[in-house]
Design an enzyme around this catalytic site. Structure first.
Site, mmCIF file in Angstrom:
data_model
loop_
_atom_site.group_PDB
_atom_site.id
_atom_site.type_symbol
_atom_site.label_atom_id
_atom_site.label_comp_id
_atom_site.label_asym_id
_atom_site.label_seq_id
_atom_site.Cartn_x
_atom_site.Cartn_y
_atom_site.Cartn_z
ATOM 1 N N ASN A 92 0.815 -1.227 0.000
ATOM 2 C CA ASN A 92 0.000 0.000 0.000
ATOM 3 C C ASN A 92 0.847 1.274 0.000
ATOM 4 O O ASN A 92 0.411 2.299 -0.522
ATOM 5 C CB ASN A 92 -0.904 -0.033 1.242
ATOM 6 N N SER A 141 -4.372 2.179 -9.000
ATOM 7 C CA SER A 141 -5.116 3.434 -8.916
ATOM 8 C C SER A 141 -5.741 3.723 -10.266
ATOM 9 O O SER A 141 -5.175 3.348 -11.298
ATOM 10 C CB SER A 141 -4.154 4.583 -8.556
ATOM 11 N N TYR A 154 3.909 9.084 -10.768
ATOM 12 C CA TYR A 154 2.943 8.311 -9.964
ATOM 13 C C TYR A 154 2.042 7.457 -10.858
ATOM 14 O O TYR A 154 1.918 6.247 -10.636
ATOM 15 C CB TYR A 154 2.127 9.277 -9.081
ATOM 16 N N ALA A 156 2.597 6.352 -13.837
ATOM 17 C CA ALA A 156 3.408 5.290 -14.463
ATOM 18 C C ALA A 156 3.660 4.169 -13.460
ATOM 19 O O ALA A 156 3.603 2.977 -13.802
ATOM 20 C CB ALA A 156 4.734 5.863 -14.963
ATOM 21 N N SER A 157 3.900 4.550 -12.210
ATOM 22 C CA SER A 157 4.152 3.516 -11.189
ATOM 23 C C SER A 157 2.909 2.658 -10.985
ATOM 24 O O SER A 157 2.992 1.440 -10.824
ATOM 25 C CB SER A 157 4.591 4.154 -9.861
ATOM 26 N N LYS A 158 1.739 3.292 -11.030
ATOM 27 C CA LYS A 158 0.496 2.546 -10.785
ATOM 28 C C LYS A 158 0.157 1.642 -11.967
ATOM 29 O O LYS A 158 -0.322 0.527 -11.790
ATOM 30 C CB LYS A 158 -0.640 3.529 -10.474
HETATM 31 N N1 LIG Z 1 -6.056 8.409 -1.542
HETATM 32 C C1 LIG Z 1 -6.571 8.143 -2.723
HETATM 33 O O1 LIG Z 1 -7.499 8.820 -3.200
HETATM 34 C C2 LIG Z 1 -6.012 7.001 -3.538
HETATM 35 C C3 LIG Z 1 -6.575 6.760 -4.814
HETATM 36 C C4 LIG Z 1 -6.077 5.693 -5.565
HETATM 37 C C5 LIG Z 1 -5.061 4.896 -5.065
HETATM 38 N N2 LIG Z 1 -4.520 5.157 -3.834
HETATM 39 C C6 LIG Z 1 -3.448 4.298 -3.365
HETATM 40 O O2 LIG Z 1 -3.701 3.902 -2.025
HETATM 41 C C7 LIG Z 1 -2.451 3.785 -1.324
HETATM 42 C C8 LIG Z 1 -2.488 4.655 -0.079
HETATM 43 O O3 LIG Z 1 -2.744 5.994 -0.481
HETATM 44 P P1 LIG Z 1 -2.926 7.158 0.592
HETATM 45 O O4 LIG Z 1 -3.564 8.301 -0.123
HETATM 46 O O5 LIG Z 1 -3.524 6.634 1.833
HETATM 47 O O6 LIG Z 1 -1.380 7.550 0.832
HETATM 48 P P2 LIG Z 1 -0.661 8.326 2.044
HETATM 49 O O7 LIG Z 1 0.374 9.221 1.426
HETATM 50 O O8 LIG Z 1 -1.660 8.929 2.956
HETATM 51 O O9 LIG Z 1 0.056 7.124 2.785
HETATM 52 C C9 LIG Z 1 1.135 6.466 2.203
HETATM 53 C C10 LIG Z 1 1.973 5.908 3.313
HETATM 54 O O10 LIG Z 1 3.151 5.294 2.729
HETATM 55 C C11 LIG Z 1 4.229 5.589 3.593
HETATM 56 N N3 LIG Z 1 5.520 5.479 2.919
HETATM 57 C C12 LIG Z 1 5.997 6.260 1.909
HETATM 58 N N4 LIG Z 1 7.257 5.902 1.631
HETATM 59 C C13 LIG Z 1 7.581 4.875 2.454
HETATM 60 C C14 LIG Z 1 8.745 4.102 2.655
HETATM 61 N N5 LIG Z 1 9.861 4.313 1.934
HETATM 62 N N6 LIG Z 1 8.736 3.133 3.605
HETATM 63 C C15 LIG Z 1 7.612 2.921 4.350
HETATM 64 N N7 LIG Z 1 6.484 3.622 4.209
HETATM 65 C C16 LIG Z 1 6.473 4.602 3.281
HETATM 66 C C17 LIG Z 1 3.959 7.020 4.059
HETATM 67 O O11 LIG Z 1 4.708 7.312 5.230
HETATM 68 C C18 LIG Z 1 2.457 6.968 4.305
HETATM 69 O O12 LIG Z 1 2.169 6.535 5.609
HETATM 70 C C19 LIG Z 1 -1.361 4.193 -2.317
HETATM 71 O O13 LIG Z 1 -0.791 3.049 -2.909
HETATM 72 C C20 LIG Z 1 -2.112 5.019 -3.355
HETATM 73 O O14 LIG Z 1 -1.494 4.988 -4.618
HETATM 74 C C21 LIG Z 1 -4.979 6.197 -3.070
#
Ligand SMILES: NC(=O)c1ccc[n+]([C@@H]2O[C@H](COP(=O)([O-])OP(=O)(O)OC[C@H]3O[C@@H](n4cnc5c(N)ncnc54)[C@H](O)[C@@H]3O)[C@@H](O)[C@H]2O)c1
Length: 270
Positions: A92, A141, A154, A156-158
């Protein structure tokens, strides 16, 4: 669930990366509520321990930077030492650092390292200890499916995560390990909160334009889809991407509105 039903993930042991906040924390809560012991992996001891404490006894925080292979190995060793098994890995954690076309090589590599490469390495090392019936779930995503200005790294990674889900599903099928991606659209989380000044009503009002179900998603809704995909109820599902997006990805560029409606918008008011 009726009171006599066994929780979907009873007896299972899960790791959720980046679970100190946002969707990761919501996913961890849902998995624990479904009966799993949950390890919250992340950077930020105070926040991570608070999430674990909020869940209660079947949760533990493990401090780790997932770009560090040794830290990944330490997490997996701790889980095996504690529980003797690892049934579920949820990749995640993510970085949103992305300046689109302007991104430097260092910025490309840093974001891809967190989002794509670290999940791949975590999967590789988890698969070494996982038994048949285990599951890896990657967060994709809608951002990885469509064009958008100002972003490139971002998305591209997804897109790549959705692709490696298919590759790893084939590679790990002989071990009885399933691999699935789950792709949310806009979901209430710190990144959306920061754009709306913390107003979920504003997020829902704007999100209603893009999500046929008329609002933004909630982290628990993503968590519940993950709990299903991780359970025996999904035992014949592997390699696919599950959209958890309120219909965002079924819309075309016309956003589901008729030509009549778009032309009506051109009419002068009054
Ligand atoms: N929020 C959205 O609307 C949304 C939409 C589509 C997909 N996503 C996906 O859901 C997931 C979570 O998204 P979010 O918005 O809650 O993100 P967020 O930024 O709130 O949380 C991401 C977490 O990853 C941690 N992190 C980053 N680098 C790290 C590392 N090197 N080691 C350990 N932890 C690390 C951060 O500290 C953070 O706690 C992601 O994969 C995101 O792509 C989110």
């Amino acid at each position: 669930m009726s009171t006599t039903e066994t929780p979907r993930l009873a007896g299972k042991v899960a790791i959720v990366t980046g679970a100190t906040q946002g969707l990761g924390a919501d996913i961890a809560r849902v998995l624990a509520g479904s009966g799993a012991t949950v390890y919250i992996v992340g950077r930020g001891r105070e926040a991570g321990e608070a999430v674990a404490a909020g869940i209660g006894s079947p949760a533990r925080y493990l401090e780790a930077d997932i770009t560090d292979d040794a830290a990944i190995e330490r997490c997996i060793r701790t889980v095996i030492d504690d529980c003797g098994r690892l049934d579920l890995l949820v990749n995640n954690a993510c970085s949103y650092n992305d300046r689109g076309l302007a991104s430097s090589r260092a910025e490309w590599l840093a974001t891809l390292n967190v989002n794509l490469v670290s999940g791949a390495i975590f999967t590789q090392k988890a698969a070494e200890v996982m038994r048949p019936g285990s599951v890896v779930i990657n967060l994709g995503s809608t951002g990885g499916k469509f064009g958008a200005d100002g972003r490139a790294v971002y998305p591209a990674s997804k897109a790549a995560i959705i692709q490696i889900t298919k590759n790893f599903a084939v590679s790990l099928a002989p071990l009885g390990i399933r691999v699935v991606s789950v792709s949310p659209a806009w979901t209430w989380s710190p990144s959306v909160e920061s754009m709306t000044g913390g107003s979920i009503e504003k997020a829902d009002a704007v999100g209603a334009h893009f999500h046929p179900l008329g609002r933004v998603g909630r982290g628990e809704e993503v968590g519940r889809a993950i709990a299903f995909a991780a359970s025996a109820d999904a035992s014949w599902i592997t390699g696919i991407d599950i959209p958890v997006d309120g219909g965002f990805s079924i819309l075309g560029p016309d956003q589901g509105r008729s030509p009549r409606e778009w032309f009506a918008r051109l009419q002068p008011e009054g």
